[in-house]
Design a protein around this motif. Structure first.
Motif, PDB file in Angstrom:
ATOM      1  N   ARG A  16      50.741  36.843  34.755  1.00  0.00           N
ATOM      2  CA  ARG A  16      51.770  36.010  34.147  1.00  0.00           C
ATOM      3  C   ARG A  16      51.162  34.687  33.692  1.00  0.00           C
ATOM      4  O   ARG A  16      50.576  33.953  34.472  1.00  0.00           O
ATOM      5  N   VAL A  17      51.283  34.419  32.383  1.00  0.00           N
ATOM      6  CA  VAL A  17      50.852  33.139  31.815  1.00  0.00           C
ATOM      7  C   VAL A  17      52.067  32.568  31.074  1.00  0.00           C
ATOM      8  O   VAL A  17      52.360  32.968  29.943  1.00  0.00           O
ATOM      9  N   GLY A  18      52.810  31.682  31.710  1.00  0.00           N
ATOM     10  CA  GLY A  18      54.019  31.151  31.102  1.00  0.00           C
ATOM     11  C   GLY A  18      55.013  32.262  30.826  1.00  0.00           C
ATOM     12  O   GLY A  18      55.390  33.016  31.733  1.00  0.00           O
ATOM     13  N   GLU A  19      55.429  32.399  29.559  1.00  0.00           N
ATOM     14  CA  GLU A  19      56.370  33.462  29.181  1.00  0.00           C
ATOM     15  C   GLU A  19      55.687  34.817  29.023  1.00  0.00           C
ATOM     16  O   GLU A  19      56.349  35.842  28.874  1.00  0.00           O
ATOM     17  N   ASN A  20      54.366  34.814  29.008  1.00  0.00           N
ATOM     18  CA  ASN A  20      53.610  36.030  28.686  1.00  0.00           C
ATOM     19  C   ASN A  20      53.212  36.801  29.939  1.00  0.00           C
ATOM     20  O   ASN A  20      52.801  36.219  30.940  1.00  0.00           O
ATOM     21  N   LEU A  21      53.324  38.142  29.856  1.00  0.00           N
ATOM     22  CA  LEU A  21      52.774  39.020  30.873  1.00  0.00           C
ATOM     23  C   LEU A  21      51.647  39.805  30.198  1.00  0.00           C
ATOM     24  O   LEU A  21      51.900  40.684  29.371  1.00  0.00           O
ATOM     25  N   LEU A  22      50.414  39.447  30.514  1.00  0.00           N
ATOM     26  CA  LEU A  22      49.250  40.001  29.846  1.00  0.00           C
ATOM     27  C   LEU A  22      48.549  41.024  30.733  1.00  0.00           C
ATOM     28  O   LEU A  22      48.550  40.896  31.957  1.00  0.00           O
ATOM     29  N   ILE A  23      47.949  42.031  30.097  1.00  0.00           N
ATOM     30  CA  ILE A  23      47.225  43.075  30.821  1.00  0.00           C
ATOM     31  C   ILE A  23      45.731  42.846  30.644  1.00  0.00           C
ATOM     32  O   ILE A  23      45.215  42.849  29.521  1.00  0.00           O
ATOM     33  N   GLY A  24      45.051  42.611  31.753  1.00  0.00           N
ATOM     34  CA  GLY A  24      43.598  42.465  31.756  1.00  0.00           C
ATOM     35  C   GLY A  24      42.997  43.444  32.748  1.00  0.00           C
ATOM     36  O   GLY A  24      43.699  44.306  33.299  1.00  0.00           O
ATOM     37  N   SER A  25      41.714  43.321  32.999  1.00  0.00           N
ATOM     38  CA  SER A  25      41.083  44.217  33.965  1.00  0.00           C
ATOM     39  C   SER A  25      39.838  43.566  34.548  1.00  0.00           C
ATOM     40  O   SER A  25      39.286  42.616  33.971  1.00  0.00           O
ATOM     41  N   ARG A  26      39.424  44.080  35.679  1.00  0.00           N
ATOM     42  CA  ARG A  26      38.164  43.683  36.298  1.00  0.00           C
ATOM     43  C   ARG A  26      37.429  44.926  36.766  1.00  0.00           C
ATOM     44  O   ARG A  26      38.038  45.940  37.134  1.00  0.00           O
ATOM     45  N   SER A  27      36.112  44.830  36.746  1.00  0.00           N
ATOM     46  CA  SER A  27      35.271  45.937  37.170  1.00  0.00           C
ATOM     47  C   SER A  27      35.446  46.211  38.659  1.00  0.00           C
ATOM     48  O   SER A  27      35.767  45.316  39.445  1.00  0.00           O
ATOM     49  N   LEU A  28      35.185  47.455  39.057  1.00  0.00           N
ATOM     50  CA  LEU A  28      35.223  47.809  40.467  1.00  0.00           C
ATOM     51  C   LEU A  28      34.122  47.103  41.243  1.00  0.00           C
ATOM     52  O   LEU A  28      34.183  47.006  42.482  1.00  0.00           O
ATOM     53  N   PHE A  29      33.100  46.631  40.531  1.00  0.00           N
ATOM     54  CA  PHE A  29      31.964  45.988  41.192  1.00  0.00           C
ATOM     55  C   PHE A  29      32.147  44.479  41.341  1.00  0.00           C
ATOM     56  O   PHE A  29      31.275  43.791  41.854  1.00  0.00           O
ATOM     57  N   GLU A  30      33.292  43.976  40.873  1.00  0.00           N
ATOM     58  CA  GLU A  30      33.603  42.564  41.030  1.00  0.00           C
ATOM     59  C   GLU A  30      34.565  42.384  42.198  1.00  0.00           C
ATOM     60  O   GLU A  30      35.328  43.298  42.511  1.00  0.00           O
TER      61      GLU A  30
END
Length: 350
Positions: free
Chosen positions: A297-311
């Motif tokens: 959640r960034v303000g009004e926005n719901l954004l889809i991101g990702s991170r590696s399994l190795f992080e």
């Protein structure tokens, strides 16, 4: 094979609107779009199972609008296999050859050759009920190619198969069609399937063609607002102008971002473009096999991101930093790709 200005309506509903495209000889082309976009109607008209209201269907240089389906030289693979339950595998594969009135010696030779090609030699005496889903689909494919069709059509060929077998069959299908050199068209609503298997994509929506190109071209350079939104796990960015590191576009309609355009870092990690990053809160996390998907959640926005399994994992409720490297901004049906200004190198001053 090509279609020229094809139109098709069912009462007041227009399923195909001025459809024109050409499929290169020996290629594998995907008709890709959401349910109800018109892709199956196109396939059925090519096959002769539906008649267009206007326009031309040309196969092998000949207009075939008035040619019966059985005489168009087409092989058809259905999503539910459509095998004859009370026929053996041999008789299923031989069906089209018998319709062509080939002699028994040729039929036996061709059936055995085709079964070998699809990797199912030795199963000719079995019945469909004795086969797995993947094997049934290979038999349906063998039946379609046994009569040596000029054109192969596949309607959602992997829809009824479980995920692991579906992935294996995609690779097998591409390799087999390349080996045979049969011009092929398949319908799918699965983006991953289309991108992985097809040489060429035809993206459909509301009975129209949105874009035609290679999977890489269409994915990286969407030409219409629909295509920009359709591919990937796209998030809409409301008031993108609030992110002060992008060019301003007047009178824009929407802005979209894909997960691969977002770099997510935890508070104790270094963010290369920290001055252009924004803070967000992780609302949900999902394990996707090869990565962790994050809904942030960034303000009004719901954004889809990702991170590696190795992080190190970003946890639900955690504050993270997001750097958005690219956006697709739409104005009408125009797509304007924007790159984050902070990524531009400063000019060298001497």
């Amino acid at each position: 094979m090509k279609l020229v200005n094809i139109n098709k309506s069912y009462g007041s509903f227009q399923a195909s609107k001025d459809i024109s495209f050409e499929v290169p000889q020996g290629s594998l082309t995907a008709l890709l779009g959401p349910s109800g976009s018109g892709k199956t109607t196109i396939l059925r008209m090519i096959a002769g199972l539906e008649q267009p209201d206007s326009g031309d269907i040309i196969i092998g240089g000949k207009r075939v609008n008035d040619v019966p389906a059985s005489q168009r030289g087409i092989g058809f693979v259905f999503q539910n296999y459509a095998l004859f339950r009370y026929m053996t595998v041999f008789d299923n594969v031989a069906f089209g050859l018998k319709v062509q009135k080939k002699d028994k010696k040729y039929i036996r030779s061709r059936v055995m050759e085709t079964l070998d090609l699809v990797g199912l030699s030795g199963l000719e005496k079995r019945y469909p009920s004795q086969l797995s889903g993947g094997q049934r689909q290979r038999i349906a494919f063998a039946r379609a190619i046994a009569p040596s069709p000029e054109l192969l059509l596949l309607d959602e060929p992997f829809a009824a198969i479980d995920a692991k077998v579906r992935s294996e069959l995609r690779t097998w299908l591409k390799e087999t069609i390349t080996k045979l050199g049969i011009t092929s068209i398949f319908v799918t609503h699965d983006q991953d399937e289309a991108i992985e298997v097809a040489d060429k994509l035809i993206v459909t929506n509301n009975g129209r063609i949105e874009q035609i190109g290679t999977p890489l071209e269409v994915y990286q350079n969407p030409k219409t607002a629909f295509t920009a939104k359709f591919f990937g796990s796209t998030s809409e960015v409301l008031h993108y102008e609030d992110f002060d590191t992008f060019d301003r576009i007047d009178d824009y309609d929407h802005a979209y971002v894909r997960p691969e355009f977002i770099k997510v870092t935890r508070e104790d990690e270094k963010q290369k473009y920290a001055h252009s990053a924004v803070e967000g809160t992780v609302e949900q996390t999902f394990f996707r096999g090869d990565n962790i998907e994050l809904h942030i959640r960034v303000g009004e926005n719901l954004l889809i991101g990702s991170r590696s399994l190795f992080e190190p994992q970003a946890l639900r409720g955690e504050t993270v930093k997001l750097f958005i490297s690219k956006l697709f901004v739409t104005r009408g049906n125009e797509v304007i790709p924007l790159e984050n200004l902070s990524m531009r190198e400063d000019p060298l001053v001497i």
